[in-house]
Write an enzyme that holds these catalytic residues in place. Structure first.
Site, short mmCIF file in Angstrom:
data_model
loop_
_atom_site.label_atom_id
_atom_site.label_comp_id
_atom_site.label_asym_id
_atom_site.label_seq_id
_atom_site.Cartn_x
_atom_site.Cartn_y
_atom_site.Cartn_z
N TYR A 35 0.84 -1.21 0.00
CA TYR A 35 0.00 0.00 0.00
C TYR A 35 0.87 1.25 0.00
O TYR A 35 2.08 1.19 0.22
CB TYR A 35 -0.92 0.01 1.22
N LYS A 149 6.53 -1.82 1.91
CA LYS A 149 5.35 -1.22 2.55
C LYS A 149 4.19 -2.19 2.40
O LYS A 149 3.30 -2.02 1.56
CB LYS A 149 5.04 0.15 1.95
N GLU A 181 12.68 3.02 14.08
CA GLU A 181 11.77 4.06 13.61
C GLU A 181 10.58 4.08 14.55
O GLU A 181 10.68 3.61 15.69
CB GLU A 181 11.36 3.80 12.16
N LEU A 205 11.33 1.46 7.08
CA LEU A 205 10.68 1.96 5.87
C LEU A 205 11.47 3.15 5.33
O LEU A 205 11.84 4.05 6.09
CB LEU A 205 9.25 2.40 6.18
#
Length: 294
Positions: A35, A149, A181, A205
């Site tokens: 996505y 992702k 993160e 990411l």
């Protein structure tokens, strides 16, 4: 928050209330999909090329065939905004799964991917960006390929819920004390004029806004250091901030019980927020830094 009527699918635009998938849909049963969330300001996409680059990288990594080529998909996404007459701040959610087929772990043969995208209103978080937010720390228990992702977000969801229950904006994730993160954003620590963040390896990411933060730092001659820091480094930090498509450049003023710096957004964070606004062509009327009324 408005969800608009026209939704883009792999075949056509349909009314949101008429969109259905078979119950044996691999995104639902396996999280077998990818996505993107793309920011829109005043009806125009921000960082659309970067998001499309990442979408196709993710698709290649998990061997999903995107049902449009890049140019066709960009055109369809533009059409999505036009059909919904979007002229305000919003976000587009785009999802592609391996398709609908009888439930087997192995990839189904000759099964077309399922794609859909929709648009929602998303006002800027101006007050939070002015004042800063708090965060908690949580162990990073996600898989090792977070650069994809994918739809496999349950650990992120649980971490975000922990933050929500403790009255915080985000959860800072760490592996044995080394910060990676956040549950839905990249994170940075500022010390002695330099910006530190985890290297863009497979376990985080590669954020589209993260890439722009690096660019802004270079523009302003701010050292951008891809070097992991640790949870205990927060006690010595001058500033901490996060970045994402929905939160932009967001100051963090407290992690767990540790106040960051002076407890207020710092000067480098402010410089990067201003750079973001210029880059996104955000009008003065909607700026963090607009002049006060006379």
């Amino acid at each position: 928050m408005s969800v608009y009527q026209n939704i883009l699918t792999e075949k056509e635009f349909v009314d949101k209330d008429n969109l259905t998938y078979p119950f044996e849909e691999r995104g639902l049963q396996f999280g077998d999909g990818i996505y993107e969330v793309i920011r829109v300001y005043k009806g125009k996409y921000y960082l659309i090329e970067e998001h499309l680059d990442r979408l196709f990288r993710s698709a290649a990594a998990v061997k999903i065939n995107v049902p449009y080529n890049r140019e066709e998909l960009a055109h369809q996404l533009d059409e999505l905004l036009k059909r919904n007459e979007i002229d305000k701040d919003a976000k587009v959610y785009l999802q592609i799964t391996r398709g609908s087929a009888p439930r087997e772990h192995a990839f189904p043969l000759n099964t077309p991917a399922n794609l859909y995208a929709y648009v929602q209103d998303l006002p800027r978080k101006i007050n939070l960006m002015k004042e800063g937010v708090t965060a908690i720390s949580q162990p990073d228990v996600r898989w090792d390929w977070c650069y994809i992702k994918s739809l496999n977000l349950l650990p992120n969801v649980i971490a975000k819920q922990e933050a929500e229950e403790k009255g915080s904006f985000e959860a800072v994730l760490h592996k044995d004390g080394e910060v990676t993160e956040c549950s839905s954003s990249n994170i940075y620590l500022v010390k002695d004029g330099s910006v530190y963040t985890h290297p863009a390896k497979k376990n985080i990411l590669h954020g589209c806004v993260r890439m722009r933060v690096e660019h802004f730092c270079k523009e302003k001659s701010i050292p951008f250091v891809e070097e992991a820091f640790r949870i205990e480094d927060f006690q010595h930090a001058d500033e901490v901030f996060l970045s994402s498509s929905t939160a932009e450049v967001m100051p963090i003023i407290k992690v767990d019980n540790q106040v960051i710096g002076t407890g207020k957004p710092g000067s480098i964070t402010r410089v990067l927020q201003q750079s973001y606004e210029r880059d996104a062509d955000i009008s003065e009327a909607r700026s963090l830094f607009k002049a006060p009324s006379a």
